[in-house]
Design a protein around this motif. Sequence first.
Motif, PDB file in Angstrom:
ATOM      1  N   GLY A  68       0.781  -1.117   0.082  1.00  0.00           N
ATOM      2  CA  GLY A  68       0.033   0.464  -0.575  1.00  0.00           C
ATOM      3  C   GLY A  68       0.659   1.336  -0.200  1.00  0.00           C
ATOM      4  N   LYS A  69       2.175   1.277   0.929  1.00  0.00           N
ATOM      5  CA  LYS A  69       3.063   2.272   1.090  1.00  0.00           C
ATOM      6  C   LYS A  69       3.130   2.578  -0.256  1.00  0.00           C
ATOM      7  CE  LYS A  69       6.128   4.778   4.129  1.00  0.00           C
ATOM      8  NZ  LYS A  69       7.417   4.160   4.368  1.00  0.00           N
ATOM      9  N   LEU A  70       3.954   1.922  -1.130  1.00  0.00           N
ATOM     10  CA  LEU A  70       4.141   1.227  -2.729  1.00  0.00           C
ATOM     11  C   LEU A  70       3.356   1.746  -3.911  1.00  0.00           C
ATOM     12  CD1 LEU A  70       7.866  -0.977  -2.164  1.00  0.00           C
ATOM     13  CD2 LEU A  70       7.790   1.336  -1.454  1.00  0.00           C
ATOM     14  N   ALA A  71       2.292   2.108  -3.414  1.00  0.00           N
ATOM     15  CA  ALA A  71       1.491   2.290  -4.262  1.00  0.00           C
ATOM     16  C   ALA A  71       0.520   3.856  -3.903  1.00  0.00           C
ATOM     17  CB  ALA A  71      -0.412   1.819  -3.934  1.00  0.00           C
ATOM     18  N   ASN A  72       1.558   4.462  -3.652  1.00  0.00           N
ATOM     19  CA  ASN A  72       1.051   6.129  -3.292  1.00  0.00           C
ATOM     20  C   ASN A  72       2.700   6.829  -3.978  1.00  0.00           C
ATOM     21  OD1 ASN A  72       1.502   8.858  -2.561  1.00  0.00           O
ATOM     22  ND2 ASN A  72       0.739   8.399  -0.766  1.00  0.00           N
ATOM     23  N   TRP A  77       8.394   8.571  -4.460  1.00  0.00           N
ATOM     24  CA  TRP A  77       9.402   9.154  -4.484  1.00  0.00           C
ATOM     25  C   TRP A  77      10.556   9.342  -3.326  1.00  0.00           C
ATOM     26  CZ3 TRP A  77      11.920  10.314  -8.572  1.00  0.00           C
ATOM     27  CH2 TRP A  77      11.135  10.215 -10.137  1.00  0.00           C
ATOM     28  N   TRP A  78       9.278   9.019  -2.149  1.00  0.00           N
ATOM     29  CA  TRP A  78      10.677   9.275  -0.817  1.00  0.00           C
ATOM     30  C   TRP A  78      12.263   8.426  -0.578  1.00  0.00           C
ATOM     31  CZ3 TRP A  78       9.790  13.008   3.270  1.00  0.00           C
ATOM     32  CH2 TRP A  78      10.560  12.926   4.280  1.00  0.00           C
ATOM     33  N   ASP A  79      11.536   7.215  -0.944  1.00  0.00           N
ATOM     34  CA  ASP A  79      12.118   5.993  -0.623  1.00  0.00           C
ATOM     35  C   ASP A  79      12.758   5.973  -1.757  1.00  0.00           C
ATOM     36  OD1 ASP A  79      10.809   5.219   1.317  1.00  0.00           O
ATOM     37  OD2 ASP A  79       8.954   3.421   0.107  1.00  0.00           O
ATOM     38  N   VAL A  80      13.081   6.188  -2.914  1.00  0.00           N
ATOM     39  CA  VAL A  80      13.720   5.690  -4.099  1.00  0.00           C
ATOM     40  C   VAL A  80      14.545   7.023  -3.791  1.00  0.00           C
ATOM     41  CG1 VAL A  80      13.726   6.822  -6.905  1.00  0.00           C
ATOM     42  CG2 VAL A  80      12.418   5.130  -6.022  1.00  0.00           C
ATOM     43  N   PHE A 131       9.184   1.382  -7.898  1.00  0.00           N
ATOM     44  CA  PHE A 131       8.368   2.398  -9.789  1.00  0.00           C
ATOM     45  C   PHE A 131       7.857   0.403 -10.332  1.00  0.00           C
ATOM     46  CE2 PHE A 131      11.190   6.240  -9.468  1.00  0.00           C
ATOM     47  CZ  PHE A 131       9.765   6.992  -8.678  1.00  0.00           C
ATOM     48  N   THR A 132       8.103  -0.013  -9.691  1.00  0.00           N
ATOM     49  CA  THR A 132       6.683  -1.079 -10.909  1.00  0.00           C
ATOM     50  C   THR A 132       6.841  -2.380 -10.008  1.00  0.00           C
ATOM     51  OG1 THR A 132       9.139  -2.923 -11.048  1.00  0.00           O
ATOM     52  CG2 THR A 132       8.584  -0.643 -12.637  1.00  0.00           C
ATOM     53  N   PHE A 133       6.376  -2.391  -8.341  1.00  0.00           N
ATOM     54  CA  PHE A 133       5.847  -3.187  -7.564  1.00  0.00           C
ATOM     55  C   PHE A 133       4.555  -3.442  -7.496  1.00  0.00           C
ATOM     56  CE2 PHE A 133       4.629  -4.537  -3.005  1.00  0.00           C
ATOM     57  CZ  PHE A 133       5.058  -5.656  -2.850  1.00  0.00           C
ATOM     58  N   ASP A 134       3.810  -4.438  -7.990  1.00  0.00           N
ATOM     59  CA  ASP A 134       2.534  -4.593  -8.155  1.00  0.00           C
ATOM     60  C   ASP A 134       2.830  -5.822  -6.802  1.00  0.00           C
ATOM     61  OD1 ASP A 134      -0.092  -5.378  -8.764  1.00  0.00           O
ATOM     62  OD2 ASP A 134       0.233  -5.224 -10.037  1.00  0.00           O
ATOM     63  N   PRO A 135       1.886  -6.268  -5.227  1.00  0.00           N
ATOM     64  CA  PRO A 135       1.705  -6.894  -4.656  1.00  0.00           C
ATOM     65  C   PRO A 135       0.701  -7.366  -5.207  1.00  0.00           C
ATOM     66  CG  PRO A 135       0.300  -4.633  -3.346  1.00  0.00           C
ATOM     67  CD  PRO A 135       1.463  -4.475  -5.496  1.00  0.00           C
ATOM     68  N   CYS A 136       0.010  -7.043  -6.314  1.00  0.00           N
ATOM     69  CA  CYS A 136      -1.520  -8.278  -7.090  1.00  0.00           C
ATOM     70  C   CYS A 136      -1.166  -8.416  -8.457  1.00  0.00           C
ATOM     71  CB  CYS A 136      -2.560  -7.843  -6.635  1.00  0.00           C
ATOM     72  SG  CYS A 136      -2.947  -7.409  -4.694  1.00  0.00           S
ATOM     73  N   PRO A 137      -0.029  -9.081  -8.841  1.00  0.00           N
ATOM     74  CA  PRO A 137       0.790  -9.309 -10.112  1.00  0.00           C
ATOM     75  C   PRO A 137      -0.537 -10.047 -11.245  1.00  0.00           C
ATOM     76  CG  PRO A 137       1.735 -10.843  -9.023  1.00  0.00           C
ATOM     77  CD  PRO A 137       0.974  -9.824  -8.108  1.00  0.00           C
ATOM     78  N   PRO A 138      -1.055  -9.888 -12.414  1.00  0.00           N
ATOM     79  CA  PRO A 138      -2.637 -10.173 -13.759  1.00  0.00           C
ATOM     80  C   PRO A 138      -2.065 -11.787 -13.041  1.00  0.00           C
ATOM     81  CG  PRO A 138      -1.143  -9.091 -14.176  1.00  0.00           C
ATOM     82  CD  PRO A 138      -1.234  -8.494 -13.071  1.00  0.00           C
ATOM     83  N   ASN A 139      -2.251 -12.362 -13.541  1.00  0.00           N
ATOM     84  CA  ASN A 139      -2.605 -14.009 -14.009  1.00  0.00           C
ATOM     85  C   ASN A 139      -1.514 -15.223 -12.421  1.00  0.00           C
ATOM     86  OD1 ASN A 139      -3.814 -13.302 -16.241  1.00  0.00           O
ATOM     87  ND2 ASN A 139      -2.547 -12.851 -17.602  1.00  0.00           N
TER      88      ASN A 139
END
Length: 152
Positions: A68-72, A77-80, A131-139
Amino acid sequence: MTTTIENPNYAYPARSRGRRGPNLEKAGWIFMRASGVVLIVLIFGHLAYNLLWTPGGIHAIDFGFVGGKLANPFWQWWDVLMLWLAILHGSNGMRTIVNDYVHKPAVRRVALGAIGVAAAVLIILGTLITFTFDPCPPNADPSLLPSFCAER
């Protein structure tokens, strides 16, 4: 009895008298001080948000919290920025150590090259992951996904 003290700039003086061009050692010195101050703000802001301002404190930090945090975009940008500055700050420190203690030019070049390559790889991979982290990848297999992915 007299003691002679050797010149401390015996091998590689940071700046020769007749040298022209930018003073990279001075720029590195200034960068270390500035990045250190910014890193203190970024790190303590990161810790304060994660440990103090989040309901549940440290016990609330799990995969879902990070997802959830990395979706914001703000936290991305803070973490990067924290990642970039930490890697560049550490790499510059390692560069200084190599310049101070490695006296053979070939070994110094190899060590400095390895530090540069390691820093570049870590910055690229860390930025890509952030920037590409997706906790719910499709398929993906639903049994392997976190519980909040079913809500999508």
